[in-house]
Design a protein around this motif. Sequence first.
Motif: not given
Length: 213
Positions: A198-213
């Motif tokens: 969870l910590a790993y994925i959360s960090e990726l999402r914070r640094t490389e956010p994917v815009p919502s549709p």
Amino acid sequence: MRASDAAYTALQEEILEGRLAPGTVLGEVGQSERLGVSRTPIREAFSRLVAAGLAVQQPGRGTVVSDISLEDVDRLFEVRIPLETQAAGLAAQRGTPEVFAALAEEFRQAQQAPEAESHYKLAARMDEAIDTSVGNPYLSSMLGNLRVHLIRVRRLAKDQPQRLAESAAEHRDICLGIASGDPQMAEAATSLHLRRSLAYISELRRTEPVPSP
């Protein structure tokens, strides 16, 4: 297989594999022609996708493939951590030690040359062994529903070799805990793995956010 079941299975697979990306509009006519079924089974398949959380209904757009947001990941892990921890503890009490000792050795070997597809297949075999050991269809059903969404979450991890190696080591420790017959050891190893994931994925999402549709 009923036409609606076939349509649902095909669309679910394409969403999980990323061929139908988040934000993709699923038109009844287009999907009906592409999958070779009438519009009624397609509508039924769309309803099941929405119920499963793989699609959403958006005003003016219709049925759209859902996104996986950081909030979604957090909510999935809120449920996943207690359920998988409980399952590992039960497997330690009820499982066959030799099965999990063999899996632990496979994970040890996987650490040396981590590869995404083989890692996920091995992890799926571990999940199956735990489900079989636990022998609780209610728990297995809940975990099965979660695992559908976790396939999409895994794509967020970008299959980095270092994390795959770390994950293999964590899975090895889970298997060793179960093989030892010690529920607390199995639960602790499972909780540690899931919290690190969870910590790993959360960090990726914070640094490389994917815009919502």
